[in-house]
Design an enzyme around this catalytic site. Structure first.
Site, PDB file in Angstrom:
ATOM      1  N   HIS A 215      10.712 -24.317   8.484  1.00  0.00           N
ATOM      2  CA  HIS A 215       9.729 -25.043   9.302  1.00  0.00           C
ATOM      3  C   HIS A 215       8.278 -24.840   8.884  1.00  0.00           C
ATOM      4  CE1 HIS A 215      12.448 -25.775  13.082  1.00  0.00           C
ATOM      5  NE2 HIS A 215      13.030 -26.138  11.949  1.00  0.00           N
TER       6      HIS A 215
ATOM      7  N   ARG B 122       8.959 -33.787   9.525  1.00  0.00           N
ATOM      8  CA  ARG B 122       7.967 -33.571  10.584  1.00  0.00           C
ATOM      9  C   ARG B 122       7.237 -32.233  10.408  1.00  0.00           C
ATOM     10  NH1 ARG B 122      12.849 -32.088  12.611  1.00  0.00           N
ATOM     11  NH2 ARG B 122      12.975 -30.283  13.992  1.00  0.00           N
ATOM     12  N   HIS B 123       7.900 -31.289   9.759  1.00  0.00           N
ATOM     13  CA  HIS B 123       7.256 -29.987   9.553  1.00  0.00           C
ATOM     14  C   HIS B 123       6.128 -30.095   8.527  1.00  0.00           C
ATOM     15  CE1 HIS B 123      10.403 -28.440  12.022  1.00  0.00           C
ATOM     16  NE2 HIS B 123      11.325 -28.938  11.206  1.00  0.00           N
TER      17      HIS B 123
ATOM     18  N   CYS C 116       3.305  -3.182   3.943  1.00  0.00           N
ATOM     19  CA  CYS C 116       2.459  -2.041   4.327  1.00  0.00           C
ATOM     20  C   CYS C 116       3.185  -1.278   5.428  1.00  0.00           C
ATOM     21  CB  CYS C 116       1.044  -2.493   4.708  1.00  0.00           C
ATOM     22  SG  CYS C 116       0.911  -3.575   6.142  1.00  0.00           S
ATOM     23  N   GLY C 117       2.464  -0.513   6.219  1.00  0.00           N
ATOM     24  CA  GLY C 117       3.131   0.278   7.251  1.00  0.00           C
ATOM     25  C   GLY C 117       3.760  -0.586   8.327  1.00  0.00           C
ATOM     26  N   THR C 118       3.001  -1.565   8.790  1.00  0.00           N
ATOM     27  CA  THR C 118       3.490  -2.470   9.842  1.00  0.00           C
ATOM     28  C   THR C 118       3.712  -3.893   9.335  1.00  0.00           C
ATOM     29  OG1 THR C 118       1.237  -3.045  10.420  1.00  0.00           O
ATOM     30  CG2 THR C 118       2.248  -1.215  11.653  1.00  0.00           C
ATOM     31  N   GLY C 119       3.124  -4.242   8.217  1.00  0.00           N
ATOM     32  CA  GLY C 119       3.109  -5.621   7.728  1.00  0.00           C
ATOM     33  C   GLY C 119       1.956  -6.416   8.330  1.00  0.00           C
ATOM     34  N   ILE C 120       1.332  -5.854   9.356  1.00  0.00           N
ATOM     35  CA  ILE C 120       0.291  -6.612  10.078  1.00  0.00           C
ATOM     36  C   ILE C 120      -0.975  -6.757   9.235  1.00  0.00           C
ATOM     37  CG2 ILE C 120      -1.178  -6.665  12.121  1.00  0.00           C
ATOM     38  CD1 ILE C 120       1.076  -5.091  13.591  1.00  0.00           C
ATOM     39  N   GLY C 121      -1.439  -5.658   8.669  1.00  0.00           N
ATOM     40  CA  GLY C 121      -2.653  -5.723   7.855  1.00  0.00           C
ATOM     41  C   GLY C 121      -2.473  -6.662   6.675  1.00  0.00           C
ATOM     42  N   MET C 122      -1.334  -6.556   6.020  1.00  0.00           N
ATOM     43  CA  MET C 122      -1.056  -7.430   4.872  1.00  0.00           C
ATOM     44  C   MET C 122      -1.066  -8.899   5.298  1.00  0.00           C
ATOM     45  SD  MET C 122      -0.526  -6.155   1.842  1.00  0.00           S
ATOM     46  CE  MET C 122      -0.550  -4.499   1.163  1.00  0.00           C
TER      47      MET C 122
ATOM     48  N   ASP D 156       0.844  -1.199   0.000  1.00  0.00           N
ATOM     49  CA  ASP D 156       0.000   0.000   0.000  1.00  0.00           C
ATOM     50  C   ASP D 156       0.877   1.246   0.000  1.00  0.00           C
ATOM     51  OD1 ASP D 156       0.892   0.269   2.597  1.00  0.00           O
ATOM     52  OD2 ASP D 156      -1.071  -0.005   3.541  1.00  0.00           O
ATOM     53  N   HIS D 157       0.249   2.387   0.209  1.00  0.00           N
ATOM     54  CA  HIS D 157       0.964   3.677   0.174  1.00  0.00           C
ATOM     55  C   HIS D 157       2.021   3.790   1.275  1.00  0.00           C
ATOM     56  CE1 HIS D 157      -2.346   3.854   2.990  1.00  0.00           C
ATOM     57  NE2 HIS D 157      -1.653   4.754   3.658  1.00  0.00           N
TER      58      HIS D 157
HETATM   59  C1  RB5 Z   1      -1.814   2.561   6.721  1.00  0.00           C
HETATM   60  O1  RB5 Z   1      -1.855   3.732   7.453  1.00  0.00           O
HETATM   61  C2  RB5 Z   1      -1.542   1.375   7.632  1.00  0.00           C
HETATM   62  O2  RB5 Z   1      -2.610   1.184   8.498  1.00  0.00           O
HETATM   63  C3  RB5 Z   1      -1.267   0.126   6.834  1.00  0.00           C
HETATM   64  O3  RB5 Z   1      -0.210   0.352   5.962  1.00  0.00           O
HETATM   65  C4  RB5 Z   1      -0.863  -1.094   7.640  1.00  0.00           C
HETATM   66  O4  RB5 Z   1       0.173  -0.776   8.522  1.00  0.00           O
HETATM   67  C5  RB5 Z   1      -1.948  -1.838   8.290  1.00  0.00           C
HETATM   68  O5  RB5 Z   1      -1.723  -2.852   8.951  1.00  0.00           O
END
Ligand code: RB5
Length: 146
Positions: free
Chosen positions: A98, A132-133, A65-71, A8-9
């Site tokens: 693994h 095993r993995h 993305c910003g944190t990688g978490i959303g992705m 994303d941006h």
């Molecule tokens: C965008 O502001 C941010 O929320 C997105 O890039 C990502 O970090 C979400 O997990």
């Protein structure tokens, strides 16, 4: 190996660093991420790219993305995707050995382009250990297919 890169941006700098690595290594890739500086929604990029990995069109995905978490949350909703949110080379190696992770997620508000590039390199160059993995992943697949 064919790799799909998306983002994303909030992940453009790291996405460019990963693309530079792929170009230097001569690895075939497609950048399916946003091309603008305006705000977009990460699921609109993670979900279609993850589907293209799950279908076999691409061997691996690298999603930024910003944190990688959303992705990573979005990618792991797609059947057949094992997305690892990883910002260090040890985890990148282990998630290949693994977990046979087929998608790597990273966040550019977490790591700089130099480390992101190294993490991506290890992720792309490490093979799955199997054994095993594979049995353990079979249990995950069984649940996914219920
Ligand atoms: C965008 O502001 C941010 O929320 C997105 O890039 C990502 O970090 C979400 O997990």
């Amino acid at each position: 190996m064919k790799v799909i890169v998306t983002g994303d941006h909030a992940g453009m700098t790291i996405r460019n660093a990963v693309k530079e690595l792929l170009e230097e290594k001569g690895i075939e890739y497609e950048d399916a991420g946003c091309s603008c500086e305006t705000s977009v929604d990460y699921p609109d990029y993670a979900l279609p790219a993850a589907e293209r990995v799950a279908s076999g069109e691409f061997d691996r995905g690298i999603f930024i993305c910003g944190t990688g978490i959303g992705m990573s949350i979005a990618a792991n909703k797609v059947k057949g995707i094992r997305c690892a949110l990883t910002h260090d080379t040890f985890s990148a190696k282990m998630t290949r050995k693994h977990n046979d992770a087929n998608v790597l997620a990273m966040g550019e508000r977490v790591v700089g382009p130099g480390l992101a590039r190294e993490v991506a390199e290890v992720f792309l160059e490490t093979d799955f250990d199997g054994g095993r993995h594979a049995n353990r992943l079979g249990k995950v697949d069984e649940y996914e297919n219920k």
